[in-house]
Write a protein that holds these residues in place. Structure first.
Motif, PDB file in Angstrom:
ATOM      1  N   UNK A  80     104.248  58.049  67.432  1.00 58.24           N
ATOM      2  CA  UNK A  80     105.506  57.590  67.066  1.00 58.24           C
ATOM      3  C   UNK A  80     104.588  55.909  67.352  1.00 58.24           C
ATOM      4  N   UNK A  81     104.760  55.522  66.094  1.00 59.69           N
ATOM      5  CA  UNK A  81     104.828  54.734  66.104  1.00 59.69           C
ATOM      6  C   UNK A  81     105.322  53.609  65.633  1.00 59.69           C
ATOM      7  N   UNK A  82     106.010  52.660  66.028  1.00 61.77           N
ATOM      8  CA  UNK A  82     107.389  51.986  66.000  1.00 61.77           C
ATOM      9  C   UNK A  82     106.265  50.171  65.957  1.00 61.77           C
ATOM     10  N   UNK A  83     107.269  49.279  64.825  1.00 62.97           N
ATOM     11  CA  UNK A  83     107.223  47.487  65.496  1.00 62.97           C
ATOM     12  C   UNK A  83     108.483  47.241  65.818  1.00 62.97           C
ATOM     13  N   UNK A  84     108.897  47.450  66.863  1.00 69.15           N
ATOM     14  CA  UNK A  84     109.909  46.948  67.869  1.00 69.15           C
ATOM     15  C   UNK A  84     109.932  46.450  68.874  1.00 69.15           C
ATOM     16  N   UNK A  85     110.746  45.371  69.126  1.00 69.97           N
ATOM     17  CA  UNK A  85     110.527  43.824  70.267  1.00 69.97           C
ATOM     18  C   UNK A  85     110.568  44.943  71.158  1.00 69.97           C
ATOM     19  N   UNK A  86     110.496  45.681  72.188  1.00 71.46           N
ATOM     20  CA  UNK A  86     111.193  46.496  73.407  1.00 71.46           C
ATOM     21  C   UNK A  86     110.874  47.842  72.641  1.00 71.46           C
ATOM     22  N   UNK A  92     117.818  56.003  62.569  1.00 73.71           N
ATOM     23  CA  UNK A  92     116.558  57.197  61.260  1.00 73.71           C
ATOM     24  C   UNK A  92     116.083  56.497  60.797  1.00 73.71           C
ATOM     25  N   UNK A  93     114.341  56.362  60.784  1.00 78.65           N
ATOM     26  CA  UNK A  93     114.109  56.067  60.652  1.00 78.65           C
ATOM     27  C   UNK A  93     112.169  56.429  59.347  1.00 78.65           C
ATOM     28  N   UNK A  94     112.200  55.418  57.828  1.00 80.08           N
ATOM     29  CA  UNK A  94     111.770  55.985  57.399  1.00 80.08           C
ATOM     30  C   UNK A  94     109.895  55.596  57.693  1.00 80.08           C
ATOM     31  N   UNK A  95     109.316  57.065  57.384  1.00 74.44           N
ATOM     32  CA  UNK A  95     107.743  57.105  57.079  1.00 74.44           C
ATOM     33  C   UNK A  95     107.137  57.280  56.652  1.00 74.44           C
ATOM     34  N   UNK A  96     105.703  55.936  57.405  1.00 78.00           N
ATOM     35  CA  UNK A  96     105.134  55.659  56.235  1.00 78.00           C
ATOM     36  C   UNK A  96     103.790  55.373  57.031  1.00 78.00           C
ATOM     37  N   UNK A 108     108.618  54.075  60.610  1.00 75.28           N
ATOM     38  CA  UNK A 108     107.756  54.613  61.966  1.00 75.28           C
ATOM     39  C   UNK A 108     106.847  55.431  61.342  1.00 75.28           C
ATOM     40  N   UNK A 109     105.145  55.187  61.983  1.00 75.87           N
ATOM     41  CA  UNK A 109     103.788  55.808  61.063  1.00 75.87           C
ATOM     42  C   UNK A 109     104.182  57.230  62.642  1.00 75.87           C
ATOM     43  N   UNK A 110     103.384  58.097  62.350  1.00 77.40           N
ATOM     44  CA  UNK A 110     102.559  59.116  62.828  1.00 77.40           C
ATOM     45  C   UNK A 110     101.502  59.761  62.956  1.00 77.40           C
ATOM     46  N   UNK A 111     100.828  59.737  63.914  1.00 76.92           N
ATOM     47  CA  UNK A 111      99.312  60.550  63.995  1.00 76.92           C
ATOM     48  C   UNK A 111      99.392  61.669  65.206  1.00 76.92           C
ATOM     49  N   UNK A 112      98.987  62.845  64.749  1.00 76.75           N
ATOM     50  CA  UNK A 112      98.805  64.283  65.403  1.00 76.75           C
ATOM     51  C   UNK A 112      97.675  63.915  65.339  1.00 76.75           C
ATOM     52  N   UNK A 113      97.635  64.704  66.836  1.00 74.66           N
ATOM     53  CA  UNK A 113      95.094  65.001  67.464  1.00 74.66           C
ATOM     54  C   UNK A 113      95.274  66.462  67.818  1.00 74.66           C
ATOM     55  N   UNK A 114      94.273  66.702  67.656  1.00 77.68           N
ATOM     56  CA  UNK A 114      94.082  68.214  68.170  1.00 77.68           C
ATOM     57  C   UNK A 114      93.012  68.301  69.010  1.00 77.68           C
ATOM     58  N   UNK A 115      92.938  68.978  69.539  1.00 74.50           N
ATOM     59  CA  UNK A 115      91.667  68.787  70.410  1.00 74.50           C
ATOM     60  C   UNK A 115      91.084  70.076  70.362  1.00 74.50           C
ATOM     61  N   UNK A 116      89.886  71.104  69.606  1.00 75.35           N
ATOM     62  CA  UNK A 116      89.520  72.102  69.748  1.00 75.35           C
ATOM     63  C   UNK A 116      90.292  73.092  69.157  1.00 75.35           C
TER      64      UNK A 116
END
Length: 173
Positions: A80-86, A92-96, A108-116
């Motif tokens: 989960x990626x946030x743009x904050x200091x600290x 509640x965060x909007x998804x983008x 918040x931006x979200x990345x999910x990665x699967x391997x295999x």
């Protein structure tokens, strides 16, 4: 006797209605699921989780390897990626998308990665939250610990294979 029969049927109906409300998309604590369109959902159990900083503040969760059969890969990473200091504050965060995150501390931006992933034949699959989403997640930061809850967040895959899907998670430190 009539009261016993009525009581029995009432309990039976209550039991059935409770089962119906147990949605298969509900995610257990410290798990996440990825459901590519046209494929079965894959679930992952949390192995590690932590807050990190690398351009963005990130909550990074890594799954255990070799999940039980029927899962969408041998392991996964959820970021989960946030743009904050600290550390990001509770709320509640909007998804983008990652591209549209800059300058939006309420997003918040979200990345999910699967391997295999044996179902799609791909060894490394990256899923990203979508720009312009109207969806939200709940995030809490309390006593130095972070947790997040996501429900059926629309995701898009980078590369080949199924192009869209959903992501649900309940993770905490």
């Amino acid at each position: 006797m009539k009261n016993i029969i009525i009581l029995f049927f009432s309990a039976f109906i209550l039991c059935i209605s409770c089962k119906k409300e147990n949605n298969k998309n509900d995610t257990a604590v410290n798990t996440w699921s990825i459901t590519p369109d046209g494929f079965e959902s894959g679930s992952y159990r949390l192995k590690t989780i932590g807050l990190k900083t690398n351009v963005y503040q990130m909550l990074v969760a890594t799954s255990e390897e070799n999940q039980p059969s029927g899962n969408a890969g041998t392991n996964s990473t959820l970021t989960l990626y946030f743009v904050t200091v600290g550390p990001p504050p509770s709320g509640v965060y909007k998804v983008t998308s990652v591209e549209k995150l800059s300058g939006h501390p309420d997003c918040v931006a979200i990345q999910a990665q699967t391997f295999g992933d044996p179902r799609t034949g791909l060894s490394n699959t990256s899923w990203y939250s979508l720009e312009g989403s109207t969806q939200q997640i709940s995030y809490e930061f309390k006593d130095g610990k972070a947790s997040a809850t996501l429900k059926d967040i629309a995701i898009k895959q980078a590369g080949g294979g199924p192009s869209t899907g959903t992501l649900s998670a309940r993770i905490s430190q």
